[in-house]
Design a protein around this motif. Structure first.
Motif, PDB file in Angstrom:
ATOM      1  N   THR A  34     -13.196 -10.154 -80.002  1.00  0.00           N
ATOM      2  CA  THR A  34     -14.328  -9.280 -80.297  1.00  0.00           C
ATOM      3  C   THR A  34     -14.166  -7.999 -79.495  1.00  0.00           C
ATOM      4  O   THR A  34     -14.081  -8.034 -78.270  1.00  0.00           O
ATOM      5  CB  THR A  34     -15.657  -9.976 -79.935  1.00  0.00           C
ATOM      6  OG1 THR A  34     -15.764 -11.173 -80.706  1.00  0.00           O
ATOM      7  CG2 THR A  34     -16.848  -9.071 -80.231  1.00  0.00           C
ATOM      8  N   VAL A  35     -14.112  -6.896 -80.218  1.00  0.00           N
ATOM      9  CA  VAL A  35     -13.870  -5.586 -79.618  1.00  0.00           C
ATOM     10  C   VAL A  35     -15.041  -4.669 -79.943  1.00  0.00           C
ATOM     11  O   VAL A  35     -15.499  -4.624 -81.079  1.00  0.00           O
ATOM     12  CB  VAL A  35     -12.565  -4.961 -80.164  1.00  0.00           C
ATOM     13  CG1 VAL A  35     -12.339  -3.567 -79.579  1.00  0.00           C
ATOM     14  CG2 VAL A  35     -11.368  -5.861 -79.892  1.00  0.00           C
ATOM     15  N   VAL A  36     -15.504  -3.955 -78.936  1.00  0.00           N
ATOM     16  CA  VAL A  36     -16.439  -2.860 -79.165  1.00  0.00           C
ATOM     17  C   VAL A  36     -15.628  -1.584 -79.027  1.00  0.00           C
ATOM     18  O   VAL A  36     -15.043  -1.322 -77.981  1.00  0.00           O
ATOM     19  CB  VAL A  36     -17.622  -2.872 -78.168  1.00  0.00           C
ATOM     20  CG1 VAL A  36     -18.410  -1.571 -78.274  1.00  0.00           C
ATOM     21  CG2 VAL A  36     -18.522  -4.056 -78.435  1.00  0.00           C
ATOM     22  N   LEU A  37     -15.564  -0.842 -80.114  1.00  0.00           N
ATOM     23  CA  LEU A  37     -14.886   0.447 -80.140  1.00  0.00           C
ATOM     24  C   LEU A  37     -15.954   1.529 -80.204  1.00  0.00           C
ATOM     25  O   LEU A  37     -16.845   1.462 -81.050  1.00  0.00           O
ATOM     26  CB  LEU A  37     -13.989   0.540 -81.378  1.00  0.00           C
ATOM     27  CG  LEU A  37     -13.379   1.907 -81.674  1.00  0.00           C
ATOM     28  CD1 LEU A  37     -12.348   2.286 -80.618  1.00  0.00           C
ATOM     29  CD2 LEU A  37     -12.759   1.920 -83.069  1.00  0.00           C
ATOM     30  N   PHE A  38     -15.886   2.485 -79.295  1.00  0.00           N
ATOM     31  CA  PHE A  38     -16.767   3.640 -79.436  1.00  0.00           C
ATOM     32  C   PHE A  38     -15.924   4.896 -79.413  1.00  0.00           C
ATOM     33  O   PHE A  38     -14.909   4.967 -78.730  1.00  0.00           O
ATOM     34  CB  PHE A  38     -17.901   3.657 -78.403  1.00  0.00           C
ATOM     35  CG  PHE A  38     -17.510   3.884 -76.979  1.00  0.00           C
ATOM     36  CD1 PHE A  38     -17.691   5.125 -76.391  1.00  0.00           C
ATOM     37  CD2 PHE A  38     -16.990   2.854 -76.210  1.00  0.00           C
ATOM     38  CE1 PHE A  38     -17.358   5.329 -75.049  1.00  0.00           C
ATOM     39  CE2 PHE A  38     -16.657   3.048 -74.878  1.00  0.00           C
ATOM     40  CZ  PHE A  38     -16.836   4.290 -74.296  1.00  0.00           C
ATOM     41  N   SER A  39     -16.319   5.851 -80.247  1.00  0.00           N
ATOM     42  CA  SER A  39     -15.559   7.092 -80.358  1.00  0.00           C
ATOM     43  C   SER A  39     -16.413   8.265 -79.897  1.00  0.00           C
ATOM     44  O   SER A  39     -17.621   8.284 -80.101  1.00  0.00           O
ATOM     45  CB  SER A  39     -15.087   7.302 -81.801  1.00  0.00           C
ATOM     46  OG  SER A  39     -16.167   7.387 -82.700  1.00  0.00           O
ATOM     47  N   VAL A  40     -15.718   9.204 -79.277  1.00  0.00           N
ATOM     48  CA  VAL A  40     -16.385  10.385 -78.727  1.00  0.00           C
ATOM     49  C   VAL A  40     -15.654  11.640 -79.187  1.00  0.00           C
ATOM     50  O   VAL A  40     -14.445  11.598 -79.435  1.00  0.00           O
ATOM     51  CB  VAL A  40     -16.431  10.322 -77.179  1.00  0.00           C
ATOM     52  CG1 VAL A  40     -17.230   9.117 -76.694  1.00  0.00           C
ATOM     53  CG2 VAL A  40     -15.038  10.312 -76.574  1.00  0.00           C
ATOM     54  N   PRO A  41     -16.355  12.763 -79.280  1.00  0.00           N
ATOM     55  CA  PRO A  41     -15.689  14.011 -79.661  1.00  0.00           C
ATOM     56  C   PRO A  41     -14.627  14.463 -78.656  1.00  0.00           C
ATOM     57  O   PRO A  41     -13.628  15.046 -79.050  1.00  0.00           O
ATOM     58  CB  PRO A  41     -16.834  15.020 -79.756  1.00  0.00           C
ATOM     59  CG  PRO A  41     -18.018  14.182 -80.101  1.00  0.00           C
ATOM     60  CD  PRO A  41     -17.820  12.905 -79.324  1.00  0.00           C
ATOM     61  N   GLY A  42     -14.815  14.176 -77.370  1.00  0.00           N
ATOM     62  CA  GLY A  42     -13.800  14.602 -76.429  1.00  0.00           C
ATOM     63  C   GLY A  42     -14.028  14.122 -75.013  1.00  0.00           C
ATOM     64  O   GLY A  42     -15.158  14.037 -74.539  1.00  0.00           O
ATOM     65  N   ALA A  43     -12.936  13.801 -74.362  1.00  0.00           N
ATOM     66  CA  ALA A  43     -12.977  13.437 -72.951  1.00  0.00           C
ATOM     67  C   ALA A  43     -13.537  14.603 -72.152  1.00  0.00           C
ATOM     68  O   ALA A  43     -13.259  15.761 -72.463  1.00  0.00           O
ATOM     69  CB  ALA A  43     -11.563  13.111 -72.460  1.00  0.00           C
ATOM     70  N   PHE A  44     -14.316  14.297 -71.153  1.00  0.00           N
ATOM     71  CA  PHE A  44     -14.898  15.273 -70.238  1.00  0.00           C
ATOM     72  C   PHE A  44     -15.940  16.189 -70.879  1.00  0.00           C
ATOM     73  O   PHE A  44     -16.503  17.031 -70.197  1.00  0.00           O
ATOM     74  CB  PHE A  44     -13.833  16.137 -69.549  1.00  0.00           C
ATOM     75  CG  PHE A  44     -12.965  15.401 -68.572  1.00  0.00           C
ATOM     76  CD1 PHE A  44     -13.463  14.966 -67.359  1.00  0.00           C
ATOM     77  CD2 PHE A  44     -11.631  15.139 -68.860  1.00  0.00           C
ATOM     78  CE1 PHE A  44     -12.659  14.296 -66.448  1.00  0.00           C
ATOM     79  CE2 PHE A  44     -10.818  14.470 -67.957  1.00  0.00           C
ATOM     80  CZ  PHE A  44     -11.328  14.050 -66.749  1.00  0.00           C
ATOM     81  N   THR A  45     -16.200  16.070 -72.185  1.00  0.00           N
ATOM     82  CA  THR A  45     -17.230  16.913 -72.794  1.00  0.00           C
ATOM     83  C   THR A  45     -18.589  16.410 -72.308  1.00  0.00           C
ATOM     84  O   THR A  45     -18.748  15.232 -71.998  1.00  0.00           O
ATOM     85  CB  THR A  45     -17.132  16.920 -74.326  1.00  0.00           C
ATOM     86  OG1 THR A  45     -17.239  15.583 -74.798  1.00  0.00           O
ATOM     87  CG2 THR A  45     -15.815  17.534 -74.790  1.00  0.00           C
ATOM     88  N   PRO A  46     -19.584  17.270 -72.204  1.00  0.00           N
ATOM     89  CA  PRO A  46     -20.829  16.909 -71.507  1.00  0.00           C
ATOM     90  C   PRO A  46     -21.503  15.603 -71.946  1.00  0.00           C
ATOM     91  O   PRO A  46     -21.728  14.723 -71.117  1.00  0.00           O
ATOM     92  CB  PRO A  46     -21.734  18.117 -71.755  1.00  0.00           C
ATOM     93  CG  PRO A  46     -20.784  19.254 -71.906  1.00  0.00           C
ATOM     94  CD  PRO A  46     -19.593  18.677 -72.631  1.00  0.00           C
TER      95      PRO A  46
END
Length: 163
Positions: A34-46
């Motif tokens: 069981t994996v929770v994947l979360f995606s973000v627009p960019g590392a270090f972005t606010p």
């Protein structure tokens, strides 16, 4: 866009973990347990740095208690940036980082978003998913700025609802 019941596509990625950086594929990195994947627009972005990632680090133990084997953060950044972000956030003991520098996986998942107006090119939409044995069980995509549907508390509630 990826939907419930779809398998994880096989796309070349770099996986950043506490053990180092590894060339692998998305289906190998996300396909077991069981994996929770979360995606973000960019590392270090606010919002990503202050709200999204810290919520998963703070709730890592609760997610594991709910049956999660692996928490993975994906972004369309190179593995050097992802490693630096993971280290700066003290997150490597709780979260693995998927570096998708060319947004190939983002496109394969239908989670690619054009941030060119902000000078960032193609990135991930802010989202999260629960994946069981390589199949998407639930997908949560933010429809407005901020972290609500894709944050750790929402994922915990979804996991508890299916338990």
């Amino acid at each position: 866009m990826i939907e419930r019941g779809n398998p994880v596509p096989s796309v070349g990625i770099k996986l950043v973990t506490a053990a180092g950086v590894e060339d692998t594929t998305s289906d190998a990195a996300l396909g077991q347990g069981t994996v929770v994947l979360f995606s973000v627009p960019g590392a270090f972005t606010p919002t990503c740095h202050v709200n999204h990632l810290p919520g998963f680090v703070a709730n890592a133990a609760k997610l594991r208690e709910a049956g999660v084997d692996r928490i993975v953060c994906a972004a369309a950044n190179d593995h050097h940036v992802m490693k630096a972000w993971a280290e700066a956030s003290n997150a490597l003991s709780d979260v693995d980082f998927l570096a998708d520098g060319n947004a190939a996986l983002a496109k394969a998942l239908g989670l690619d978003k054009d941030f060119s107006a902000n000078g960032m090119g193609t990135r991930y939409a802010r989202a999260a998913a629960i994946i069981r044995n390589g199949v998407f069980e639930a997908v949560f995509v933010e429809d407005a700025p901020g972290v609500t549907a894709s944050g750790a508390p929402a994922i915990l509630m979804a996991l508890q609802a299916t338990a």
